[in-house]
Design an enzyme around this catalytic site. Structure first.
Site, PDB file in Angstrom:
ATOM      1  CG  ASN A  45      -0.456  -0.201   2.519  1.00  2.92           C
ATOM      2  OD1 ASN A  45       0.576  -0.839   2.696  1.00  2.92           O
ATOM      3  ND2 ASN A  45      -1.125   0.347   3.510  1.00  2.92           N
ATOM      4  CD  GLU A  47      -1.583   4.780   4.650  1.00  2.00           C
ATOM      5  OE1 GLU A  47      -1.124   5.658   5.407  1.00  2.00           O
ATOM      6  OE2 GLU A  47      -2.293   3.833   5.051  1.00  2.00           O
ATOM      7  CB  CYS A  56      -5.298  -1.346  -1.729  1.00  2.00           C
ATOM      8  SG  CYS A  56      -6.641  -0.572  -0.817  1.00  2.00           S
ATOM      9  CD  GLU A  58      -5.346  -5.980  -1.301  1.00  2.00           C
ATOM     10  OE1 GLU A  58      -4.833  -4.842  -1.189  1.00  2.00           O
ATOM     11  OE2 GLU A  58      -6.108  -6.462  -0.453  1.00  2.00           O
ATOM     12  CB  CYS A  89     -10.980  -2.398   0.133  1.00  2.70           C
ATOM     13  SG  CYS A  89     -10.260  -1.792  -1.401  1.00  2.70           S
ATOM     14  CB  CYS A  92      -8.549  -4.668  -3.736  1.00  7.11           C
ATOM     15  SG  CYS A  92      -7.426  -3.317  -3.351  1.00  7.11           S
TER      16      CYS A  92
HETATM   17  N1  THU Z   1      -5.364  -1.461   2.467  1.00 12.85           N
HETATM   18  C1  THU Z   1      -4.789  -2.284   1.535  1.00 12.85           C
HETATM   19  O1  THU Z   1      -3.644  -2.072   1.122  1.00 12.85           O
HETATM   20  N2  THU Z   1      -5.499  -3.336   1.096  1.00 12.85           N
HETATM   21  C2  THU Z   1      -6.775  -3.637   1.502  1.00 12.85           C
HETATM   22  O2  THU Z   1      -7.400  -4.526   0.939  1.00 12.85           O
HETATM   23  C3  THU Z   1      -7.369  -2.909   2.618  1.00 12.85           C
HETATM   24  C4  THU Z   1      -6.701  -1.628   2.974  1.00 12.85           C
HETATM   25  C5  THU Z   1      -4.583  -0.323   2.954  1.00 12.85           C
HETATM   26  C6  THU Z   1      -5.069   1.017   2.479  1.00 12.85           C
HETATM   27  C7  THU Z   1      -4.556   1.931   3.555  1.00 12.85           C
HETATM   28  O3  THU Z   1      -3.226   2.296   3.270  1.00 12.85           O
HETATM   29  C8  THU Z   1      -4.540   1.073   4.817  1.00 12.85           C
HETATM   30  O4  THU Z   1      -4.629  -0.272   4.354  1.00 12.85           O
HETATM   31  C9  THU Z   1      -5.673   1.359   5.769  1.00 12.85           C
HETATM   32  O5  THU Z   1      -6.894   1.314   5.114  1.00 12.85           O
END
Ligand code: THU
Length: 133
Positions: A45, A47, A56, A58, A89, A92
């Protein structure tokens, strides 16, 4: 269930998680995709200070894999440092449906726990190119 510690896909997702850029949520996620020829593509991920532009793990892995010329993945691993493995999520799940519709999904944590899904189970009745006619 426990995952096999020597599963290279899980190992790649664990290593990818270390690269996560998650200063805002502190929630580091690692993903790894296995292409049809066996190639493993990692992602983490990333941000944004805007929060909403966060990518994310994925989807980062899918973008990397597609950029490397792959179009279909057969296995997916997602690793978080949580008591229970983390489900992908909705965004994804949609992208996984489009690039890994028949894939097995391993949701794992650092304690060795794994939950197995299929992409098909994660997003029933999905929208895709078929609806575009
Ligand atoms: N996140 C992912 O990388 N994958 C997911 O399927 C769920 C959420 C990350 C996004 C963000 O940086 C952190 O987790 C909190 O939501």
């Amino acid at each position: 269930m426990k995952y096999r510690p020597d599963d290279p896909l899980i190992a790649a997702a664990i290593a990818a998680r270390e690269k996560a850029f998650a200063p805002y949520s502190k929630f580091k996620v690692g993903a790894a995709l296995q292409a049809e020829d066996g190639t493993i593509v990692p992602g983490c991920n990333v941000e944004s200070a805007s929060y909403g532009l966060t990518i994310c793990a994925e989807r980062a892995a899918i973008a990397r894999g597609v950029g490397d010329g792959f179009r279909c993945f057969t296995r997916v691993a997602v690793v978080t440092d949580t008591e229970k493995p983390t489900p992908p999520c909705g965004a994804c799940r949609q992208l996984l449906w489009e690039f890994a519709p028949d894939a097995e999904v391993l949701l794992a944590n650092l304690n060795g726990d794994v939950i197995r899904w299929t992409v098909r189970d994660l997003i029933p009745g999905a929208f895709d190119a078929k609806q575009l006619g």
